[in-house]
Design an enzyme around this catalytic site. Sequence first.
Site, PDB file in Angstrom:
ATOM      1  N   ASP A   1       4.902  -0.142  -1.214  1.00  0.00           N
ATOM      2  CA  ASP A   1       4.633  -0.865  -2.357  1.00  0.00           C
ATOM      3  C   ASP A   1       4.601  -2.090  -2.413  1.00  0.00           C
ATOM      4  OD1 ASP A   1       2.765  -0.849  -4.531  1.00  0.00           O
ATOM      5  OD2 ASP A   1       3.698   0.709  -5.722  1.00  0.00           O
ATOM      6  N   TRP A   2       3.705  -2.860  -3.152  1.00  0.00           N
ATOM      7  CA  TRP A   2       3.671  -4.156  -2.846  1.00  0.00           C
ATOM      8  C   TRP A   2       4.770  -4.829  -3.621  1.00  0.00           C
ATOM      9  CZ3 TRP A   2       0.716  -2.246   0.057  1.00  0.00           C
ATOM     10  CH2 TRP A   2      -0.424  -3.206   0.688  1.00  0.00           C
TER      11      TRP A   2
END
Length: 868
Positions: A262-263
């Site tokens: 995930d970012w």
Amino acid sequence: MTDAQPHDPTDPTGGPTHPADADADAHAGRPARGRAQDHTAAVERALAALDLDTKAALLSGQDMWTLPAVPAIGLRSLVMSDGPVGVRGQEWNAEDPSVALPSPTALAATWDPGLARRAGHLLAQEARRKGVHVLLAPTVNLHRSPLGGRHFECYAEDPLLTGVIGTGYVRGVQEGGVGTTVKHFVGNDAETDRFTVDNRIAPRPLRELYLAPFEHIVEHARPWGVMTAYNQVNGATMTEHRALVQDVLRGEWGFDGVNVSDWTAARDTVRALRGGLDVAMPGPRTVYGAPLAEAVRAGEVAESEVDDAVRRVLLLAARTGCLEGVPAAVGPDGMPQGIDGRAVAREIARRGCVLLRNEPVGAARRALPVDASAVRRVAVIGAAARDARVLGGGSATVFPDAVVSPLEGLRAALPDDVEVTFALGAEPRTRVPYAREGFTLRARYLAADGQLLAEIPQFDGQVRVMGRLPAGVTRQNLGAVELTGCFTPRSTGRHTLAVSGTGALRLTVGGAVLFDDRCAPDGNDPFEAFMHPVERRLTAELTAGESVGVTLRFVPGGPDLGEGLDGLNFALGHSAPQLDDDAEIAEAVRAAAAADVAVVVVATTDEVESEGFDRRDLRLPGRQDELVTRVAAANPHTVVVVNSGSPVELPWREQVPAVLLSWFPGQEAGAALADVLLGAHEPGGRLPTTWPARLGDAPVTAVTPADGRLTYSEGVHIGYRGWQRSAPAPAYPFGHGLGYTDWEYESLDTTPDSVRVRVRNTGDRTGREVVQIYLAPTADAAPDAPERPARWLAGFAVVEAGPGESAEAEVPLPDRAFAVWDEGDGGGGAGDGGTAEDGGWRRVKGVYLVEAAHSVDDRRLTAEVTVG
């Protein structure tokens, strides 16, 4: 008699394979054996030509959405994009609009994996149009608590329903030649402290509930990617969780795709690589790239470990057609083509509508469907009737080219001689909505000397850029952005305007400067300041039909999202003249009293239901509950449409004859709603999650960590499993939903392997029924049988039949339906992390009830089956 497509766990799309499928593998967008061998050979050739620095760079995003190209080996840049209701592409603006499908809760409410597969075909078509190779979707975390802020982006509280719908979605996207990243692996079931929370989950609920949808999708759809979550599970951050990623996901399940973070979730170079993380996003500054190459040279990790991750990235490139010299997994001739996005959006919206209640009006027929030939005036009431909330907030945001509101949809569908009136009733928002109705806007990006760098049309008054500025614009050459255009008011009076953003803002309306000042954030959190900037309100006296020029000039003043991550977020808001709350409600009551039918649309807002925070309660914002109560008292034929992505309390539900749940219905919201309300189509939805009468009745409400930890103390008893152990009944149970016809369950035949159910349509119109199969242990269970829920979903099928016709559904009973995760001699509590190798699946012998049901609380037929 008609036959239903069975729910077969090995083919959960419930429909025929695409004509281009070469063999069984192609159902999931998988290459046939020969093509897989070609991919393996091409990957090894490409890998052999790469040096260490290039390999390390390939595992690190080069910007917000892409991986670097390597022309020397014929590798093009892989492009990723947010979903799951559309494909936004690399730009966070309306320059290139996207089809906006209904929320995932609406898709799951159809209980139709075949429709999910078709949605996937459309999204693949959208992705190819936008040059996107990998869709950051679907989200298959569970509805553990109704307070979860991102539930609209997830499917259901049940792992089987989630897994089956997710499988259809993944298959559809990958049949279109586009990769998926099933997310968020695992335990990202709430938003509070999601970056740091340590979710303590015992092995049995982890296996039977939270890992189960991922396992189902890996087995039956073979996704090309998985995204690991921010959170920890049992003491290990998911981007570093070797036990769950390397041992379970890859080792036990055989997942061969890419694991992307995930970012900003990746935190440590060595632990991430050894934990099984392949790609750290976004770039250009991550824990991979140069830091990874340095770790290899320092002897902290082996180059062979880097090679394994690069192989998976190159395989993804080969599958998506980004590696030259080898055919993609799906060729152009095999991809679904020419899909009408608006038609698919409209079908999902109406099929996902759940009719919660439909009682007679006096001595007349049921409140729905409305007989358009018998009415002369319809009152449409509620802010969301005019400005529908069609999708959830956060990374799920896309920009459709047009939205059909409920008011517009009903006006278009009703005969010309039916008068449709509108009243606001009650304003649910605390912030002024973005300028849209009556505005024609564009964003002009200017250099410091006033030179025009780029010009982009705007869907509404919000200008948001995350990750990449428009072509020709950089942080260095950007001086200001002007949101400019014209506004034609529909009403005369004092209009409310609002500006928001961190920096210098100047608003000019009709040549007069209404605001010229700097706005600073309230707090110190740069992400909060970026996502929810401070709002300033103004007023302007305007005349209906007289267009005025509008310009909001913005000079950015922060916050900084990080090196290489460009970001802008400022907005122009607008609200038409309106009465005070008391007067608005009184006006709505008068409109309802003068109408044959009153349609009230109530809604949540992005201030209470969005990514990034959990909900504080389940109440509708503002005075919407009061509005419904008073309208219902004025007109006995009141229909309430609930426009929310997840459960809300409905204290007035017994006071109105009809309640229809539309979820976040996508861009065709109003058209689909008119289809259902006027009876052109039946509302086909069934609840994928239980709706409480009150928040306090829900079996799980804890979403806030204590000392950094959130313990899943309820074990396997979430959703309807938990409701069956609590005294209060929910407002509406899992699986509930009414149609416009009635069904009689005629027969149930079962074996330990399958169930056959015959149902008959006893109504006067064609309809659909979702036949749900539950298993329940009996008193004759084995003496050593573990504690189990009172019942659990084992399968389902959607059937269709005309008036008086019968339909037959055959639903397989997979072995897993009779199995539990046995934690073994080691026990394995929530805190020991023993989730990978401790224990195993155990088939529980004994006598079970097999229940054919309309919902979990409306079980029609039962039979017994003995499992040895």
